[in-house]
Design an enzyme around this catalytic site. Structure first.
Site, PDB file in Angstrom:
ATOM      1  N   GLN A   1       1.020  -1.225   0.389  1.00 40.37           N
ATOM      2  CA  GLN A   1       0.301   0.007  -0.365  1.00 40.37           C
ATOM      3  C   GLN A   1       0.797   1.775   0.007  1.00 40.37           C
ATOM      4  OE1 GLN A   1      -1.832   0.544   3.734  1.00 40.37           O
ATOM      5  NE2 GLN A   1      -3.517   1.853   2.712  1.00 40.37           N
ATOM      6  N   GLY A   2       0.763   2.498  -1.201  1.00 38.23           N
ATOM      7  CA  GLY A   2       1.354   3.086  -1.094  1.00 38.23           C
ATOM      8  C   GLY A   2       0.862   4.603  -0.832  1.00 38.23           C
TER       9      GLY A   2
ATOM     10  N   SER B   1       0.979   6.387   2.773  1.00 38.10           N
ATOM     11  CA  SER B   1       1.498   7.472   3.381  1.00 38.10           C
ATOM     12  C   SER B   1       2.784   8.096   3.130  1.00 38.10           C
ATOM     13  CB  SER B   1       2.372   6.624   4.935  1.00 38.10           C
ATOM     14  OG  SER B   1       0.815   5.973   5.787  1.00 38.10           O
TER      15      SER B   1
ATOM     16  N   GLU C   1     -10.412  -1.691   5.934  1.00 41.00           N
ATOM     17  CA  GLU C   1      -9.368  -2.339   6.752  1.00 41.00           C
ATOM     18  C   GLU C   1      -9.537  -2.071   8.200  1.00 41.00           C
ATOM     19  OE1 GLU C   1      -5.273   0.151   7.079  1.00 41.00           O
ATOM     20  OE2 GLU C   1      -6.383   1.514   6.438  1.00 41.00           O
TER      21      GLU C   1
END
Length: 386
Positions: free
Chosen positions: A126-127, A129, A244
């Site tokens: 997951q990109g 932050s 999530e």
């Protein structure tokens, strides 16, 4: 609402427990029981075994390789995986990206990616932050300009879990720098083998390499890898983050770690007596056991009662906060039980003591990921005052 399992649900629990007992490799079980994180090969091997039954993605439609299980059956499956313990199916693939593709993706994207996500033929990270953004995800600065049939991506992501072992990343990028910060964002799928990508490790407080910095320097991404509409990636992100939070209470994990604490206390001696014979320690464990059961019932009410669902996200914040507190308390208990022996650096194959103190250190991060405890408290305060 009746919060007892039905006969069919009890039968399903027995079915799952028998399947895990038969198919989970003992070596993997022992490593996880000792507190080691699963290796990539552990997760891939076990997810492919689960995928044979549709249990890698139990909430997905059958046409995409899922089992279409009900909410309670999904909770039972997750609980048994935690309690085995077994590696969990890869969350970025199945809980996050998969549902986003089903809702926002093209038929071609679904046909290509979903079977590979379920069988872990592709490992996504997951990109989201970025440095300086903190919890304000919409302030991201990684940009993508369009040139013909490609986007050219420049920027940096940080705290990117498993990027060093991943094949692809799903990333939020800014495609309209003049729009308001929640607007002008797009959701891209990026092959990490693409030229211009650099991945640098971040070693966390437990001494392990879970996290990374990811740099994009003139990285070319096909426009066909855009999910949803250009400049509407925030819709994808909000949908993903809601998914999530499902199961974020981690009841099964808390129960498995408390069971392990009892085992460690039973084999650890203080003088002539076992630590488990100490009345104060037994009392502390009994209190934690009761709190885990209360969390489990609260989790059931939230996920299975329509009126509780209407309280989202405030109800979810209660689960996140209490689940994190219990995980941290149990890891602290394990570190105390281990004593000085828990401070020793343990090899990846040590299944006698395991990394109890490093695990305690890393549990502190649970107050941050998935939404910081401070943010959860703000949400609860607004719900109470409002």
């Amino acid at each position: 609402m009746d919060l007892e399992l039905t006969p069919a649900q009890r039968a399903f629990r027995a079915e799952v427990r028998a399947f895990i007992a038969e198919r989970l490799p003992q070596e993997i079980r022992e490593r996880l029981r000792a507190g080691h994180p699963p290796r990539k090969q552990d997760t891939v091997q076990w997810q492919r075994i689960l995928n044979e039954r549709g249990w890698a993605a139990p909430h997905w439609p059958r046409r995409y390789g899922g089992a279409e299980l009900g909410q309670m059956e999904r909770l039972i499956l997750l609980d048994e995986l935690y309690r085995a313990p077994a590696p969990l199916p890869q969350v970025f693939n199945l809980t996050m990206l998969g549902p986003v593709l089903m809702k926002f993706g093209t038929p071609q994207q679904c046909d290509h990616f979903l079977p590979r996500l379920a069988n872990l033929d592709l490992w996504f990270c997951q990109g989201f932050s970025e440095p300086g953004s903190g919890s304000d995800l919409a302030s991201l600065r990684t940009a993508a300009r369009r040139e013909g049939d490609e986007y050219v991506v420049n920027g940096q992501k940080i705290w990117t879990t498993t990027a060093h072992v991943a094949d692809w990343v799903f990333a939020l990028v800014r495609t309209d720098t003049g729009a308001r910060k929640q607007e002008g964002i797009s959701f891209l799928l990026i092959d990490l083998r693409t030229p211009g990508i650099t991945i640098r490790p971040i070693t966390s407080i437990d001494g392990e390499h879970h996290l990374n910095e990811v740099f994009f320097d003139e990285v070319r991404v096909p426009v066909a890898n855009l999910v949803g509409e250009e400049n509407r990636g925030w819709d994808c992100a909000k949908f993903l983050l809601a998914n999530e939070r499902t199961g974020i209470a981690n009841v099964g994990l808390c129960r498995e770690r408390l069971d392990h604490a009892r085992e460690v206390a039973a084999r650890t001696r203080q003088g002539d007596a076992r630590l488990l014979d100490d009345a104060r320690l037994r009392s502390e464990m009994a209190q934690l056991d009761a709190e885990i059961r209360a969390l489990e019932l609260t989790n059931w009410r939230f996920l299975l009662t329509p009126s509780a669902q209407q309280a989202l996200p405030a109800f979810a914040s209660v689960l996140k906060l209490k689940g994190v507190e219990l995980q941290q308390e149990i890891n602290a208990l394990l570190a105390r039980i281990a004593g000085p022996a828990g401070l020793e650096r343990r090899g990846a194959d040590d299944t006698v003591h395991g990394p109890l103190t490093p695990r305690y250190f890393y549990s502190r991060a649970a107050s941050i990921y998935g939404g910081t405890s401070e943010v959860q408290k703000d949400i609860l305060a607004k719900a109470i005052v409002g």
